[in-house]
Motif scaffolding. Sequence first.
Motif, PDB file in Angstrom:
ATOM      1  N   ARG A  32     -28.835  37.945  58.393  1.00 25.54           N
ATOM      2  CA  ARG A  32     -29.725  37.956  59.286  1.00 25.54           C
ATOM      3  C   ARG A  32     -29.528  36.748  59.984  1.00 25.54           C
ATOM      4  NH1 ARG A  32     -32.430  39.705  54.223  1.00 25.54           N
ATOM      5  NH2 ARG A  32     -33.126  37.520  53.842  1.00 25.54           N
ATOM      6  N   HIS A  33     -29.091  35.448  59.509  1.00 30.54           N
ATOM      7  CA  HIS A  33     -28.395  33.995  60.364  1.00 30.54           C
ATOM      8  C   HIS A  33     -27.322  33.953  61.040  1.00 30.54           C
ATOM      9  CE1 HIS A  33     -32.674  32.914  58.608  1.00 30.54           C
ATOM     10  NE2 HIS A  33     -32.026  32.970  57.817  1.00 30.54           N
ATOM     11  N   SER A  34     -26.959  35.249  61.086  1.00 31.50           N
ATOM     12  CA  SER A  34     -25.256  34.682  61.352  1.00 31.50           C
ATOM     13  C   SER A  34     -25.526  35.575  62.895  1.00 31.50           C
ATOM     14  CB  SER A  34     -23.849  36.001  61.054  1.00 31.50           C
ATOM     15  OG  SER A  34     -22.986  36.528  61.538  1.00 31.50           O
ATOM     16  N   LYS A  35     -24.652  34.811  63.551  1.00 34.86           N
ATOM     17  CA  LYS A  35     -24.574  35.034  65.000  1.00 34.86           C
ATOM     18  C   LYS A  35     -22.751  34.774  66.078  1.00 34.86           C
ATOM     19  CE  LYS A  35     -26.706  32.158  68.581  1.00 34.86           C
ATOM     20  NZ  LYS A  35     -27.264  31.214  69.076  1.00 34.86           N
ATOM     21  N   PHE A  36     -21.827  35.271  64.402  1.00 30.44           N
ATOM     22  CA  PHE A  36     -20.502  35.886  64.456  1.00 30.44           C
ATOM     23  C   PHE A  36     -20.243  37.232  65.210  1.00 30.44           C
ATOM     24  CE2 PHE A  36     -20.525  32.578  61.130  1.00 30.44           C
ATOM     25  CZ  PHE A  36     -19.771  32.317  60.702  1.00 30.44           C
ATOM     26  N   ASP A  37     -18.881  37.372  65.340  1.00 31.26           N
ATOM     27  CA  ASP A  37     -18.873  37.944  66.746  1.00 31.26           C
ATOM     28  C   ASP A  37     -18.463  39.263  65.460  1.00 31.26           C
ATOM     29  OD1 ASP A  37     -16.172  38.847  65.360  1.00 31.26           O
ATOM     30  OD2 ASP A  37     -15.945  37.174  67.092  1.00 31.26           O
ATOM     31  N   SER A  82     -22.570  27.144  65.636  1.00 31.82           N
ATOM     32  CA  SER A  82     -23.061  27.472  66.988  1.00 31.82           C
ATOM     33  C   SER A  82     -22.950  29.385  66.835  1.00 31.82           C
ATOM     34  CB  SER A  82     -22.289  27.062  67.663  1.00 31.82           C
ATOM     35  OG  SER A  82     -20.512  27.386  67.555  1.00 31.82           O
ATOM     36  N   ARG A  83     -22.498  29.780  65.125  1.00 31.26           N
ATOM     37  CA  ARG A  83     -22.111  30.440  64.523  1.00 31.26           C
ATOM     38  C   ARG A  83     -23.517  31.568  64.547  1.00 31.26           C
ATOM     39  NH1 ARG A  83     -15.990  30.991  63.793  1.00 31.26           N
ATOM     40  NH2 ARG A  83     -15.794  28.775  63.487  1.00 31.26           N
ATOM     41  N   HIS A  84     -24.508  31.071  63.720  1.00 32.86           N
ATOM     42  CA  HIS A  84     -25.534  30.681  63.388  1.00 32.86           C
ATOM     43  C   HIS A  84     -26.539  30.545  64.142  1.00 32.86           C
ATOM     44  CE1 HIS A  84     -22.804  30.325  59.957  1.00 32.86           C
ATOM     45  NE2 HIS A  84     -23.822  31.218  58.708  1.00 32.86           N
ATOM     46  N   ASP A  85     -27.765  30.817  63.549  1.00 32.52           N
ATOM     47  CA  ASP A  85     -28.832  30.723  64.112  1.00 32.52           C
ATOM     48  C   ASP A  85     -29.304  29.416  64.025  1.00 32.52           C
ATOM     49  OD1 ASP A  85     -30.271  30.703  62.014  1.00 32.52           O
ATOM     50  OD2 ASP A  85     -30.752  32.732  62.493  1.00 32.52           O
ATOM     51  N   GLU A 103     -18.062  38.587  61.865  1.00 32.73           N
ATOM     52  CA  GLU A 103     -19.156  38.807  60.535  1.00 32.73           C
ATOM     53  C   GLU A 103     -19.018  39.811  59.272  1.00 32.73           C
ATOM     54  OE1 GLU A 103     -23.871  40.586  60.845  1.00 32.73           O
ATOM     55  OE2 GLU A 103     -23.072  38.960  61.900  1.00 32.73           O
TER      56      GLU A 103
END
Length: 228
Positions: free
Chosen positions: A98-103, A15-18, A107
């Motif tokens: 590029r693929h991270s959705k971490f805060d 959930s913390r990645h695209d 990150e």
Amino acid sequence: MTDTIVAKYWNLLASRHDAQAFATLDSAYREPQRAYHAWGHIVDLLTKLDALAHLPTRADLIAAAIFWHDSVYLTRDQDGRPRTDPENVRASAELFARHSKFDALEELAVNDLIMATSSHMKAKARAEHYPGFSRDLDFFLDLDLSSLAAPWSVFEKNLDDIHFEFGWAPERAFYQGRVQMLESFLGAGERLFRLPESRALWLAHARANLQRADADLREKLAGVNDSN
């Protein structure tokens, strides 16, 4: 990749990645020029992390760094120029971003864990992103070197796999580079591993392997013609 340990930790992080992140990793670690720096290495590190999950503060962020730290691995560029480890590590960190959705803070922490592998023995935490980050960085770097303490047959296969990854290199240059690397590890003494728990687990076996491999490689180097 269906390995149970990979699924366990990716489910923790997905959930913390695209949506394209895992496919990107899977494609990278299956590249045909890889042998050691492939899924097997990632599985080995995740398995050890799982067994030692009581040691780090943020096992989840260490797992993220494990997944991405070798996501770009080339021993030479398309023009034939040898490629350095720091170049690969920087590219791996950029691919993670590029693929991270971490805060933002997480990150930064994962980025710094990945980047630490570019200098490894000299790496230090540049910031304490959370209480315990410096120790987590030390633990992650110890994990990355833990294969040095593998049973000799595994250690020897790892060397063969790395040799495959440098199959384009002249034999003499390859052996000289490996001897230099092994001697740098041996020269570190007890500092080869940063945490006392890591030293207790891996130092004695690692040093025995390194000494044996150094002698073997020197023997091979002596038998290589200057033209090879």
